[in-house]
Design a protein around this motif. Sequence first.
Motif, PDB file in Angstrom:
ATOM      1  N   LEU A 435       7.333  36.776  -1.911  1.00 39.23           N
ATOM      2  CA  LEU A 435       6.984  35.399  -1.558  1.00 39.23           C
ATOM      3  C   LEU A 435       6.885  35.202  -0.045  1.00 39.23           C
ATOM      4  N   PHE A 436       7.779  35.857   0.703  1.00 36.45           N
ATOM      5  CA  PHE A 436       7.749  35.734   2.173  1.00 36.45           C
ATOM      6  C   PHE A 436       6.447  36.287   2.735  1.00 36.45           C
ATOM      7  N   ASN A 437       6.031  37.448   2.276  1.00 31.29           N
ATOM      8  CA  ASN A 437       4.797  38.059   2.781  1.00 31.29           C
ATOM      9  C   ASN A 437       3.575  37.225   2.428  1.00 31.29           C
ATOM     10  N   ASP A 438       3.627  36.565   1.254  1.00 31.24           N
ATOM     11  CA  ASP A 438       2.511  35.697   0.887  1.00 31.24           C
ATOM     12  C   ASP A 438       2.459  34.450   1.768  1.00 31.24           C
ATOM     13  N   ALA A 439       3.608  33.952   2.172  1.00 30.16           N
ATOM     14  CA  ALA A 439       3.649  32.665   2.896  1.00 30.16           C
ATOM     15  C   ALA A 439       3.602  32.828   4.421  1.00 30.16           C
ATOM     16  N   LYS A 440       4.030  33.942   4.931  1.00 30.56           N
ATOM     17  CA  LYS A 440       4.152  34.081   6.385  1.00 30.56           C
ATOM     18  C   LYS A 440       2.770  34.066   7.048  1.00 30.56           C
ATOM     19  N   ALA A 441       2.744  33.619   8.285  1.00 29.73           N
ATOM     20  CA  ALA A 441       1.518  33.613   9.092  1.00 29.73           C
ATOM     21  C   ALA A 441       1.927  33.617  10.568  1.00 29.73           C
ATOM     22  N   ASP A 442       1.048  34.160  11.397  1.00 35.48           N
ATOM     23  CA  ASP A 442       1.321  34.133  12.836  1.00 35.48           C
ATOM     24  C   ASP A 442       1.443  32.684  13.309  1.00 35.48           C
ATOM     25  N   PHE A 443       2.325  32.454  14.234  1.00 32.65           N
ATOM     26  CA  PHE A 443       2.443  31.111  14.801  1.00 32.65           C
ATOM     27  C   PHE A 443       2.598  31.216  16.315  1.00 32.65           C
ATOM     28  N   TYR A 444       2.382  30.087  16.980  1.00 33.11           N
ATOM     29  CA  TYR A 444       2.361  30.049  18.448  1.00 33.11           C
ATOM     30  C   TYR A 444       3.347  29.013  18.936  1.00 33.11           C
ATOM     31  N   ILE A 445       4.066  29.381  19.951  1.00 31.44           N
ATOM     32  CA  ILE A 445       5.005  28.428  20.524  1.00 31.44           C
ATOM     33  C   ILE A 445       5.220  28.757  21.999  1.00 31.44           C
ATOM     34  N   HIS A 446       5.060  27.734  22.827  1.00 28.76           N
ATOM     35  CA  HIS A 446       5.279  27.872  24.275  1.00 28.76           C
ATOM     36  C   HIS A 446       5.250  26.449  24.842  1.00 28.76           C
ATOM     37  N   PRO A 447       6.111  26.134  25.786  1.00 25.50           N
ATOM     38  CA  PRO A 447       6.074  24.766  26.331  1.00 25.50           C
ATOM     39  C   PRO A 447       4.748  24.417  27.004  1.00 25.50           C
ATOM     40  N   ALA A 448       3.958  25.427  27.376  1.00 25.57           N
ATOM     41  CA  ALA A 448       2.683  25.171  28.043  1.00 25.57           C
ATOM     42  C   ALA A 448       1.520  25.062  27.070  1.00 25.57           C
ATOM     43  N   LEU A 449       1.795  25.179  25.756  1.00 25.75           N
ATOM     44  CA  LEU A 449       0.747  25.029  24.746  1.00 25.75           C
ATOM     45  C   LEU A 449       0.881  23.662  24.087  1.00 25.75           C
ATOM     46  N   ASN A 450      -0.250  23.099  23.726  1.00 24.10           N
ATOM     47  CA  ASN A 450      -0.283  21.770  23.134  1.00 24.10           C
ATOM     48  C   ASN A 450      -0.497  21.876  21.619  1.00 24.10           C
ATOM     49  N   PRO A 451       0.545  21.649  20.801  1.00 22.39           N
ATOM     50  CA  PRO A 451       0.380  21.754  19.333  1.00 22.39           C
ATOM     51  C   PRO A 451      -0.639  20.767  18.787  1.00 22.39           C
ATOM     52  N   ALA A 452      -0.819  19.637  19.464  1.00 24.93           N
ATOM     53  CA  ALA A 452      -1.745  18.623  18.969  1.00 24.93           C
ATOM     54  C   ALA A 452      -3.197  19.036  19.156  1.00 24.93           C
ATOM     55  N   GLU A 453      -3.463  20.094  19.922  1.00 26.50           N
ATOM     56  CA  GLU A 453      -4.835  20.541  20.153  1.00 26.50           C
ATOM     57  C   GLU A 453      -4.966  22.027  19.859  1.00 26.50           C
ATOM     58  N   ASP A 454      -4.493  22.410  18.679  1.00 27.17           N
ATOM     59  CA  ASP A 454      -4.597  23.790  18.221  1.00 27.17           C
ATOM     60  C   ASP A 454      -3.994  24.760  19.234  1.00 27.17           C
ATOM     61  N   PHE A 455      -2.904  24.348  19.820  1.00 24.38           N
ATOM     62  CA  PHE A 455      -2.158  25.176  20.760  1.00 24.38           C
ATOM     63  C   PHE A 455      -3.009  25.642  21.935  1.00 24.38           C
ATOM     64  N   ALA A 456      -3.873  24.741  22.387  1.00 28.64           N
ATOM     65  CA  ALA A 456      -4.637  25.014  23.611  1.00 28.64           C
ATOM     66  C   ALA A 456      -3.699  24.864  24.816  1.00 28.64           C
ATOM     67  N   PRO A 457      -4.040  25.472  25.948  1.00 28.76           N
ATOM     68  CA  PRO A 457      -3.193  25.300  27.142  1.00 28.76           C
ATOM     69  C   PRO A 457      -3.103  23.817  27.512  1.00 28.76           C
TER      70      PRO A 457
END
Length: 595
Positions: A435-457
């Motif tokens: 189940l974990f392998n089916d659900a997992k996906a790459d994700f992005y996190i950094h204070p300089a990325l904007n989650p509201a805009e597809d993690f754009a700078p």
Amino acid sequence: VNYDVEYQGQTGIGDEVLVEVGVEGDDDRAVKIGNENTEIHFRVTYGPEDGDPVAKSKREDTDHPTKAMKASESDTTATIEEKTANTKYEGKVTLPGGIGRFKVALGLAGGDTCTVEISGSDKFLTDDKITPDATLVFENWRAVYYELMVPDTLHETALDAETQDVKRDVRQQLDTLSRQLFIEFLHADTHVFGAVRQADHGTLGPKRFFNLPNDDGNPAYVLSGRNWREVPKGQSWAEENPSKTLYISLCDRLLKWRTDTSDENAGTKDFSGTLTEAAGTVDPKERFGGLFMPFSGEDAGDGLTDVVWTADISKDDSVCKYTPKLTIEEERYEDDASDTLFIALAFASTALTELVFSRPQNAEGEGDEDNTSFASELTQAHIAQMKGFINSILAMRAALAKEDGKTLVHISCPEGADHGEDDCIASVKSKLEELFNDAKADFYIHPALNPAEDFAPRTDSCLMADITDVQKSTMDEWHFRLPVQLPNDSPGPGAFVGAEKTKEKCPVKIEFSFRPHELSPGEADGKLIAWASADADSPKQLVRLILRGFDANGDNASLEHDHGDEGKPGDCLEEADVLCDTCVDYGRAKDLTAI
């Protein structure tokens, strides 16, 4: 001589003088002797001569010559001979009615002299041994008025308390110029206005910013290219002698935008670069070729505009991108399971769930003694419960990022009594991985990325006030500080700027337009003068500005000032304490009938 002739020049006003000659004695005797047969001989010499400390000006002016003339065009009593043009004239005049007349034109040049010699001897003009009976000498001076416009912040430091004129050191410099150029400078009026209430926008600032001592606690009064020709609100010049008055506005500093100059690189300078620290210092003169001025000398807008910053990072950078990786640690504890087996799943002490397994039951609903093992096959309820657990874990991105994506799940259950506990826990582990392998996906996190805009700078624009440390900045040292938090509470560049790309930091690209200014000791536009009176060399700079003001009156007969096509009269005072000879000659030769 720069004023219209009054009373035929006999009060000393005007560039022409009517000279009347007669025979000395009482009126009756003068009438008897003075007639059409009585002649007075005269010589008119213009100077000074070349050997004198001040030679005759080289001004050539056909409209205002140095010349002896008849009293009028219709006059028949005078005979005049030009011996040397503009320099020496001789003649005679008869005395009908006891008085003869002729005129001397003095020219407009300061310091020129006119010597009139008369004699009753007919040999006076041919015999050097005969001395004149009377001699009259004129020396050309010009009179120029000046008015002062002074903010109350400069009232005590720039003006003499009793006279409201400029201070003694400045007046001494004017007196020196007066003697050099033969100009009498007359203080006409002083206008003092309230700087805080009447000054133009952007003219007041802390003296510290402008590198001025703050002894009196007053703000600095600063003029710029856009407003120094304008009077403050509610003020006006007296203009009692408008064509012969200099209008001088005093200020602490005069800062010009570079387009006010002839600099070939003048104008706004665009900057595009990368910052690696939240606060720092820029030398604007070295970087932009000019000084930093908060309010532009062009339009009073910000001296720093169009500020845009962008985090120099991408979501695909390794420090931003995370791939969840499941790790399972199994823990068994001593306990005997009864009819129910509990298997606990835990992640980071925040995600918890417990799976329940039971033994098969007989018709009476009791455990089957013939089949004592727990059923290891997972039910749909088990699977749904495990999916919820996994989803809650994958949603905890900050915790996962802290462990570089490692997802450590603890599975615990009792040792039991060999009733299928091992099979149950093996089923859970296998399904958890699936189940974990089916659900997992790459994700992005950094204070300089904007989650509201597809993690754009992250990027934004800001005002000069948002990025300038006004408490530290001066006109020749700009201190910047990147905002830590934006108005919408999202992190600003100051929260994550750094030299390297790390999990918490990254460089920040920044773009802005800088308006470099230059410091000016003063400016002159004809009779209008702006003068930075707070400078140490301000007295001689005022002299320089006055000469520049004289330069704007379109006098074709004036002499060259000898400072080149780009130079201005008085430029010699940049390095010297006195005017050069050519500037003195230039100033003496100026037509000051209208400034």
